[in-house]
Design an enzyme around this catalytic site. Structure first.
Site, PDB file in Angstrom:
ATOM      1  N   LYS A   5       0.819  -1.222   0.000  1.00  0.00           N
ATOM      2  CA  LYS A   5       0.000   0.000   0.000  1.00  0.00           C
ATOM      3  C   LYS A   5       0.848   1.265   0.000  1.00  0.00           C
ATOM      4  O   LYS A   5       0.469   2.271  -0.613  1.00  0.00           O
ATOM      5  CB  LYS A   5      -0.942  -0.006   1.212  1.00  0.00           C
ATOM      6  CG  LYS A   5      -0.251   0.052   2.573  1.00  0.00           C
ATOM      7  CD  LYS A   5      -1.212  -0.125   3.716  1.00  0.00           C
ATOM      8  CE  LYS A   5      -1.607  -1.544   3.918  1.00  0.00           C
ATOM      9  NZ  LYS A   5      -0.544  -2.424   4.444  1.00  0.00           N
TER      10      LYS A   5
ATOM     11  N   GLY B  40      -1.600 -10.414  18.322  1.00  0.00           N
ATOM     12  CA  GLY B  40      -0.963 -10.331  17.014  1.00  0.00           C
ATOM     13  C   GLY B  40      -1.651  -9.417  16.029  1.00  0.00           C
ATOM     14  O   GLY B  40      -1.322  -9.413  14.847  1.00  0.00           O
TER      15      GLY B  40
ATOM     16  N   ASP C  57      -1.619   4.090   8.097  1.00  0.00           N
ATOM     17  CA  ASP C  57      -2.035   2.954   7.269  1.00  0.00           C
ATOM     18  C   ASP C  57      -3.363   3.269   6.572  1.00  0.00           C
ATOM     19  O   ASP C  57      -3.509   3.052   5.364  1.00  0.00           O
ATOM     20  CB  ASP C  57      -2.171   1.708   8.147  1.00  0.00           C
ATOM     21  CG  ASP C  57      -2.678   0.503   7.372  1.00  0.00           C
ATOM     22  OD1 ASP C  57      -1.882  -0.092   6.631  1.00  0.00           O
ATOM     23  OD2 ASP C  57      -3.876   0.170   7.498  1.00  0.00           O
TER      24      ASP C  57
ATOM     25  N   LYS D  96      -4.408   3.884   2.361  1.00  0.00           N
ATOM     26  CA  LYS D  96      -5.491   3.150   1.700  1.00  0.00           C
ATOM     27  C   LYS D  96      -6.532   4.091   1.110  1.00  0.00           C
ATOM     28  O   LYS D  96      -7.002   3.879  -0.011  1.00  0.00           O
ATOM     29  CB  LYS D  96      -6.124   2.185   2.699  1.00  0.00           C
ATOM     30  CG  LYS D  96      -5.188   1.056   3.119  1.00  0.00           C
ATOM     31  CD  LYS D  96      -5.770   0.233   4.250  1.00  0.00           C
ATOM     32  CE  LYS D  96      -4.820  -0.884   4.674  1.00  0.00           C
ATOM     33  NZ  LYS D  96      -5.322  -1.633   5.844  1.00  0.00           N
TER      34      LYS D  96
END
Length: 412
Positions: A100, A182, A196, A200
């Site tokens: 990305k 996780g 992030d 996008k």
């Protein structure tokens, strides 16, 4: 036979190889001929895999091998991914990627090279993991003018906010749990600071609006300042707090932002919880269309990579609809030109005087309440006001009150 290469054997790369060989028979039927992975590039040593003989440590065999027609780049980051992908496209090889950051920063250039060389640069896996969104935007919804896109684009932050809402967890406790399970990295800044999600929404908006939108031009806020008190006041407003990446076409420009926001409980986005993602696309013919699913993970993301490999292997020319131009002139509206509603939480020296001052500045306010609110605490939602005016007014009101919470209210 189609010969391909995979660059990177980390989480997504190993998942790509796993999905490829697990479903090889059906993949070959879809392509109409046999296909195999010839090289897997990774600097680390891997032994005991069924693919030991395929591992290489240098890029040269891939770029110089005329048999290789499709390459999957799944190492992430800009360098050396950008140099690899650019070289491959210039050499007439199609590239698919989950990267990305690369697409958000270099997409316009790489798409232009792919078009010039009559090959393809596919990146379904770069947004939403296994959720199909890139191909629907430029194929299935191509009859529409896309007016707006808004989404929960980061599973880590959505998990954290879900825990804060449903279980009353503090932000740092919810983040620690996400790391234990996780869902969050040791350094979670790319997720919790909104970077992030920013990459996008830049990719989605670039494709929808036809011009490259760079992350550096997009105002981006994260969720680390959200508190349990904000969650309680949000509940009183009949809303849920979500980290939203949104883009709206405004004449010849676009308003684009990433921010935590109050979203009405009646919205489809409000019910998206845990690590799930959802993307709302608003077209002039279709109205609202929602894409929902797991936005990350080894196998969901690998599924999207392999899907692009199949598409690239089947095509003999460039996919003309997957394209956007570079934006030489500023295309993203300055935040100061945008209007929004705001939630504000204050600790006041004099609650009633502060309320009068706020009403004078912002007009009619919706007052909010929560169980256990402090005597000198004031929380409300404004009408839609200009972002610059709101910031200037907040500077004035902070002379007599401490601003403890400030969140946008969006109408998705």
């Amino acid at each position: 036979m189609v010969k391909i290469a995979v660059i990177g054997y980390g989480v997504v790369g190993s998942g790509t190889v796993e999905v490829f060989y697990k479903n090889l028979e059906s993949i070959e039927k879809k392509i109409g001929e046999s296909i195999d992975i010839k090289y897997i590039l990774d600097l680390r040593d891997f032994t005991g895999t069924p693919y030991d003989e395929k591992f290489i440590k240098t890029f040269d065999p891939i770029i110089n091998d005329g048999e290789i027609t499709v390459v999957a780049e799944v190492i992430g980051g800009i360098n050396p991914a950008y140099q690899y992908v650019k070289s491959l496209l210039e050499a007439g090889k199609s590239v698919v990627t989950s990267n990305k950051e690369l697409v958000a920063e270099k997409g316009a250039e790489l798409l232009r090279i792919a078009r010039d060389k009559k090959v393809n640069f596919f990146f379904e896996a770069s947004v939403g993991g296994g959720i199909p969104i890139i191909r629907p935007l430029h194929h299935c919804l191509s009859a529409n003018e896309i007016d707006e896109i808004a989404g929960i684009l980061n599973g880590t932050t959505n998990f954290i906010l879900t825990k804060m809402i449903s279980e009353g967890m503090a932000f740092h406790k919810a983040l620690s749990l996400a790391q234990e399970l996780g869902y969050a990295e040791r350094d979670p800044s790319a997720d919790v600071d909104g970077h992030d999600a920013c990459r996008k929404i830049c990719i989605l908006a670039s494709l929808a609006f036809g011009k490259h939108i760079y992350p550096r031009d997009v105002h981006t806020e994260g969720i680390s300042m959200i508190t349990a008190e904000d969650v309680q006041y949000c509940d009183d407003f009949g809303s849920r707090i979500k980290l939203i990446g949104w883009a709206s076409k405004r004449d010849d420009k676009a308003a684009v932002m990433v921010c935590p926001a109050f979203i009405s409980e009646s919205s489809q986005l409000a019910g998206v919880n845990d690590v799930f993602n959802a993307i709302l696309v608003r077209g002039d013919a279709t109205g609202d269309v929602m894409f929902y699913g797991k936005g990350a993970g080894k196998l969901p993301t690998a599924s999207a990579v392999v899907s692009d490999i199949i598409m690239a292997a089947k095509m003999n020319d460039n996919s003309r609809s997957l394209y956007w131009d570079d934006s030489e002139q500023p295309f993203v509206l300055d935040r100061n030109e945008i209007d929004n509603r705001f939630y504000l939480r204050l600790i006041c020296e004099n609650k009633y005087e502060t309320l009068k001052q706020a009403e004078k500045m912002w007009g009619r306010l919706v007052l909010l309440h929560r169980n256990g609110e402090e005597e000198n605490e004031l929380a409300f939602v404004t009408e839609s006001i200009n972002e610059k005016k709101f910031e200037n007014d907040c500077a004035l009101i902070s002379d007599t009150a401490e601003i403890k919470g400030k969140i946008r209210v969006l109408g998705y």
